[in-house]
Design an enzyme around this catalytic site. Structure first.
Site, PDB file in Angstrom:
ATOM      1  N   ASP A 427      -6.654  20.458   7.147  1.00 24.83           N
ATOM      2  CA  ASP A 427      -5.872  20.415   5.917  1.00 24.83           C
ATOM      3  C   ASP A 427      -4.452  19.986   6.294  1.00 24.83           C
ATOM      4  O   ASP A 427      -4.070  20.062   7.460  1.00 24.83           O
ATOM      5  CB  ASP A 427      -5.877  21.816   5.286  1.00 24.83           C
ATOM      6  CG  ASP A 427      -5.104  21.876   3.986  1.00 24.83           C
ATOM      7  OD1 ASP A 427      -5.009  20.831   3.313  1.00 24.83           O
ATOM      8  OD2 ASP A 427      -4.582  22.947   3.659  1.00 24.83           O
ATOM      9  N   THR A 731      -5.789  15.445   2.619  1.00 25.24           N
ATOM     10  CA  THR A 731      -4.527  15.751   1.971  1.00 25.24           C
ATOM     11  C   THR A 731      -4.558  15.378   0.510  1.00 25.24           C
ATOM     12  O   THR A 731      -5.296  14.478   0.095  1.00 25.24           O
ATOM     13  CB  THR A 731      -3.370  15.017   2.678  1.00 25.24           C
ATOM     14  OG1 THR A 731      -2.166  15.202   1.937  1.00 25.24           O
ATOM     15  CG2 THR A 731      -3.649  13.530   2.794  1.00 25.24           C
TER      16      THR A 731
END
Length: 1211
Positions: A427, A731
């Site tokens: 992430d 993202t």
């Protein structure tokens, strides 16, 4: 006892301007009393007859695996699920029969020790869980005991129907229905990071009927009944009714307080317990983490099965040969094996029943050759992994001092897997970045303000060779000078003398700047907290972005300092008097932010009586809501917003409008009705009403905040890339921003060819203007497949040229790329790229796609992780910090949780927790490499030493015509794996290092030995097995030929079975321990103690055991003292056998190291020869760790030099 009076601190008042209203009964409330909605709670009467007959569970929660009663049966079941342990149990049972070649005690005791150690480890781990349970269950909360008296009780003692009083910053002990709070409006703020990872505070509000219960004494005669849904796992729904004084009041999630969430910014609340213990929603959602096993452990199981096959094969051969020999024992009245007395024997050697004798011999052989299977292997590995995990926990280089957070190996099962990671899925927000926003730039009235330079801008300038680099250096010096003059303020990194220190009043559009800063100070849901000692004001906001806006407004002259449920107070800089004045804005409504709305608004009345709607939100939803006369600065603002986004900043657009009274009254009436509804469509109706008034806005400007990369992220990614690890980043940024961030964090480099798969193609754009959604979906899928196919051709060309590729794909395309008929093509492309970035769609599609992407982002990450793991077969590592990352962490082979600001959900679901992304470098390249090497070597050595031992027994069986006679004493057999060879291998698994941590980081390509599984390949495993077999041959035949016909004692006596067994066993112990000494790369005093100590222990054992009574020592009675020790032949033979047995390995290792060195051996050479500080030699070795397909700033320079200066063959 009368409770404390309510505090009147207005700055903790309501930020949402609506009072307790009467909700209407609709939808689900008609189901109450039916299936699934049958729960009845008698408030304030938990011990009454009606309550007790329902027999609801208590509030005690247990997370342990065992109880006192179940530990023994369940733990034994777990131990004997392993095939090896089950086999040894069968041998132990058979040892009590006449079939056994050894005594029953010598068989049972080692098994009991091994099983006992494993069960002890299970008991210790469960005891730690028990201690955590005790701590949680014994927490205290105030409970109403009657007559208005509240007193502390333990969580475990709570019952359904209890009235509890929870105070500020305490956790809720069970699922409660909110009755009242310290605020007049009966509201409270709840933090749910432990449940969903969200850091923003949730507002809860009691029903109007109970909102006046503000003091302890109010509950003296309180009686009510709640009828609601049965326990379920849904965190976001609740349906129920409160019956009070014969009146029905609907209950919704607005009144539900969930266990393990925390009370914030509210002095106290009163609530009634409705769900306890395992009925609470958090426990209903708790699921056991998936069982993960490393690839090495799975391959180890295959080796064990292979050895079982060898064992059965040997037993079968022995049984067949023994049956044939037994059938021929009496030939024409002559006995061939007269010493077995076949003419007067039992069934075991009966020539007349040779088939039965053969079957019985098969069982005997299965027991005798059990030493091919290392009985202590599993327990030794468990001990080693626990100790390895403790080293990870205690590594100060992975300790984050700022938050006092060390690394924590939450499971030790995957230590060696850390050394085999091929792909990392990460992430971005909170994982690569700090998730701590800083206000750095803004655009007001079409003018850009803020001189700060972001990391992404620096990377862009370097990448483009921009002449702005020098200007940036000047700007940075200017910023540094300005920041040195003022102390650092968290959340504010803005420098621009044009509008700071009140200078904005001199700007041409000072009126717009004033409205913009006022909007930042008013349009929010933050709460101010004043430190009584220092007088400083801090803000508790729903998100880091919002806190940054309020702080920026304060620093620029508009200080928000107080609020109530009806007003907001701001100290503003008056442009006329240049003095701070207090202005109070009456707060009428707050239109809350949501992922679908992408904006939030407030409606206030200023001191002049004007109604103002102030709004801030994403550019994609704000620009379309501007009035025709409100677009004066639209073009310049859009340009600035795009520039800010390209610089990696998060942007929001700020706008406002004035409302007339009639329009507002009509809106407020409809909005209040929507707020008071209790049905499934409530939120949708509220958003529809808000949509109607958020229009015809006048643009003021835009904000830009920076979520900085964590310290060390570019350097960490660089090292991981040099190690050959692929990195995927997922993202929510738009594609251009994601690419720029990729360059700033070294995920991309300039020489890389970028493959961009986008949903923004001309064909799709043309179809999107129509209304045929299915045609758009079909065209988009075809477009994605075409782009992937074209990219695969580029991939083939780049493979021939050794060019590095980077894949960037947007969210909408990724959705189609993961469909069944496309995902194989996508994966083939993705795994050929050095880095992959999955981002959201472009701004034009953001309004359409982002809602889907927000809610399905976690699912996409989960699908990507599963696809990479299953289709490639390589080890995947997922790293994240939020609750939305949990699925990805649990699906990956290894889940790394970052203990950031998004709660502990990711950490609690991870295998290993670290505080910063940069610690991943040391975790993988150092601990991962060490653990992989140690476990691999340990397992190979385990099988080697058991093959040596087991085949000497087999060769003796051949020598003795397959009679089932063991060459060794019973206790020699039993203690081989437990005492004489076990400790050195444990020391190897815990302490051995091929190279130091410094060199692991200096030459990261060393990590590829684990990725390519060099040290635990089938070739290496079979090589160790062959070495064991060769050693067994040399030991047995040298000992037999040297002893069988030579005088062994001074008196000329020949050696018997006892002397042969002791001599051969001595040679085995020496050979396998000296082999360990040759294999170890890093000696400590512990290794010396364990290796040479094991040999010494063998001699001590011979002395002690041989001195015991013959009833105990049997065939070992005084063998060493009277026969072996006095004989020089014994010592010379031992020395000769050890040298002869180790010579083949020593010869192979010398040739391999000299002419075919592995990478770690080259580094060892360099260190031993003193070349570690020789730049040229280091550069030569490092070239093997730099490949043109890697990423990172080191690769940018050295990949080229490798191509022209060095060839692999030269090294």
């Amino acid at each position: 006892m009368v409770g404390p009076r309510r505090k009147k601190r207005q700055h903790f008042g309501r930020i949402h301007a609506f009072s307790c209203g009467k909700a209407s009964f609709r939808g689900e409330h008609s189901l109450i009393g039916g299936p699934g909605f049958s729960r009845v709670v008698h408030c304030n009467d938990p011990d009454g007859f009606d309550a007790t007959i329902r027999n609801y569970g208590g509030n005690y929660v247990r997370t342990t695996k065992y109880t006192i009663l179940t530990f023994l049966p369940k733990s034994l079941f777990e131990q004997f699920r392993r095939v090896a342990n089950l086999y040894f149990l069968m041998c132990a049972i058979l040892s009590f029969t006449a079939l056994s070649p050894y005594s029953s005690v010598s068989s049972v005791l080692p098994l009991a020790v091994v099983i006992g150690v494993s069960m002890g480890k299970e008991l210790l781990e469960d005891f730690r869980r028990k201690q955590q349970d005790i701590e949680v269950n014994n927490r205290k909360v105030k409970v109403h005991y009657g007559d208005g008296v509240f007193d502390n009780t333990k969580w475990r003692d709570l019952k359904v129907g209890d009235i509890v009083k929870v105070e500020k910053d305490q956790f809720f002990p069970a699922d409660l229905i909110l009755l009242s709070s310290s605020f007049e409006e009966a509201i409270c703020y709840v933090e749910t990071t432990n449940l969903d990872g969200e850091t923003n505070l949730k507002l809860k509000q009691a029903v109007e009927a109970t909102s006046n219960l503000h003091e302890d004494s109010s509950f003296q005669n309180f009686k009510a009944a709640i009828r609601c849904e049965d326990p379920n796992a849904n965190l976001y729904t609740f349906v129920g009714t409160l019956e009070l004084e014969e009146q029905q009041h609907p209950l919704s999630p607005q009144q539900l307080l969930l266990r393990d969430s925390k009370l914030r910014n509210t002095d106290f609340v009163y609530g009634v317990v409705i769900f306890t213990g395992y009925d609470t929603k958090v426990m209903q959602n708790s699921t056991p983490p998936p069982s993960k096993r490393s690839k090495i452990e799975r391959r180890m199981d295959k080796i064990v099965y292979l050895l079982f096959g060898v064992l059965f094969l040997l037993a079968f051969i022995v049984a067949i040969c023994f049956g044939g020999a037994t059938d021929d024992d009496i030939d024409n009245g002559k006995m061939k094996r007269w010493y077995l007395k076949p003419d007067d024997t039992e069934v075991y050697y009966d020539p007349e029943n040779a088939p039965l004798a053969s079957v019985l011999q098969f069982l005997t052989a299965l027991m005798l050759y059990s030493y091919l299977i290392p009985i202590s292997l599993y327990v030794s590995i468990e001990i080693v992994k626990v100790l390895q995990g403790s080293f990870i926990n205690q590594d100060l280089n992975m300790y984050y001092e700022e938050t006092d957070t060390p690394a924590r190996a939450r499971t030790s099962n995957l230590n060696e897997e850390l050394g085999q990671v091929d792909t990392i899925l990460s992430d971005k927000t909170g994982t690569l970045t700090c998730n701590s926003m800083e206000f750095i730039k803004c655009s007001i009235a079409g003018t850009a303000y803020g001189r700060g330079i972001t990391e992404v801008e620096r990377a862009m300038a370097k990448r483009n060779g921009s002449p702005l680099l020098q200007n940036m250096a000047v700007e940075e010096n200017h910023v540094e000078d300005a920041t040195e003059a003022k102390p650092s303020i968290k959340g504010f990194n803005f420098v621009d003398e044009r509008i700071m220190d009140g200078q904005w009043v001199k700007e041409p559009r000072a009126d717009v700047i004033q409205k913009f800063l006022r909007a930042l100070a008013v349009c929010h849901t933050a709460l101010p907290e004043v430190d009584e000692e220092t007088g400083t004001t801090t803000y508790e906001a729903e998100s880091p972005d919002e806190a940054a806006f309020v702080i920026a407004a304060r620093e620029l002259g508009f200080m928000f300092h107080e609020r109530s449920h009806t007003s907001i107070s701001v100290y503003e800089l008056d442009p006329v008097t240049n003095m701070k004045v207090e202005r109070v804005y009456k707060l009428l409504n707050i239109l809350e932010f949501s992922s679908s709305r992408k904006r939030m608004s407030v409606i206030v009345r200023n001191g002049e009586g004007k109604l103002l709607l102030i709004s801030k939100g994403a550019d994609s939803v704000m620009f379309e809501r501007l009035a025709k006369d409100g677009r004066e600065f639209e073009e310049q603002t859009k340009k600035h917003v795009n520039e800010y986004a390209d610089a990696g900043l998060r942007t929001l657009v700020v706008a406002y409008r004035e409302l007339d009274e009639e329009e507002y009254d009509e809106f407020n009436k409809a909005f209040t009705e929507a707020k008071n509804m209790v049905n499934a469509d409530r939120e949708e109706i509220i958003e529809d009403e808000a949509e109607k008034i958020e229009k015809e806005l006048i643009l003021l400007g835009a904000t830009a905040v920076e979520d900085k990369l964590q310290n060390g992220v570019p350097e960490c990614i660089d090292k991981l890339a040099q190690a050959g690890i692929k990195l995927w980043v997922l993202t929510g940024d738009k594609m251009e921003t994601a690419i720029n961030i990729g360059f700033s964090c070294s995920l991309l480099r300039q020489e890389m060819k970028q493959i961009i798969i986008s949903s923004e193609t001309p064909e799709v754009k043309a179809l999107e203007n129509g209304e045929d959604k299915s045609a758009v979906a079909t065209a988009l899928k075809a477009s994605v497949l075409h782009q992937i196919t074209t990219a695969k051709e580029l991939l083939l060309a780049s493979t021939e040229n050794s060019d590095a590729l980077a894949l960037i794909i947007d969210g909408k395309s990724l959705t189609y790329a993961l469909e069944d008929d496309v995902k194989d093509h996508f994966l083939e492309l993705a795994i050929g790229c050095a880095s992959v970035i999955c981002c959201r769609s472009s701004p034009k599609q953001k309004a359409l796609v982002n809602f889907m992407f927000t809610f399905h982002f976690a699912l996409l990450m989960f699908q990507v992780t599963r696809l990479v793991k299953l289709r490639t077969g390589n080890t995947t590592l997922a790293i994240g910090d939020g609750a939305n990352d949990v699925g990805m962490l649990q699906e990956a082979d290894i889940g790394i949780g970052i203990s950031g600001v998004e709660g502990m959900q990711a950490v609690m679901s991870s295998d290993i927790a670290i505080a910063q992304f940069r610690f991943l470098e040391r975790l993988l390249l150092v601990h991962g490499h060490w653990c992989y090497r140690r476990i691999s070597s340990m397992i190979c050595y385990f099988f080697y030493k058991n093959i040596v031992f087991g085949f000497t027994i087999f060769f003796y069986e051949i020598y003795t015509s397959f009679t089932g006679q063991s060459v060794y004493n019973d206790w020699y057999l039993s203690l081989y794996n437990v005492f004489f060879t076990s400790l050195p291998v444990i020391a190897l698994g815990v302490l051995d290092q091929d190279v130091s941590a410094k060199f692991c980081l200096k030459f990261p390509y060393l990590y590829q030995e684990g990725v390519q599984n060099v040290l635990f390949s089938w070739v290496r495993i079979l090589g160790w097995a062959f070495n064991g077999l060769l050693n067994a041959v040399l030991i047995f035949f040298f000992c037999i030929r040297a002893i069988e016909s030579q005088p062994f004692r001074k008196g000329g006596q020949l050696a018997g079975l006892q002397v042969l067994g002791a001599t051969m066993y001595t040679c085995v112990v020496w050979v396998v321990n000296c082999q360990m000494a040759l294999s170890i790369s890093y000696f400590t005093y512990i290794q010396h103690l364990f290796i040479w100590g094991s040999i010494v222990l063998w001699y001590i054992f011979q002395l002690v055991y041989g001195a015991m009574s013959p009833d105990l020592s049997t065939t070992a009675y005084k063998v060493f003292i009277e026969a072996c020790a006095p004989s020089p032949y014994y010592w010379i033979l031992t020395l000769f056998v050890v040298i002869a047995s180790l010579t083949p390995y020593f010869t192979y290792a010398s040739i391999q190291t000299r002419f075919f060195p592995m990478f770690h051996q080259m580094i060892q050479w360099m260190r031993k020869d003193g070349n570690s500080y020789d730049p040229e030699f280091c550069k030569m070795v490092r070239q093997r760790s730099i490949r043109p397909t890697t990423v990172g700033y080191t690769a940018r320079i050295e990949a080229r030099s490798k191509r022209f200066e060095f060839k692999p063959e030269e090294i």
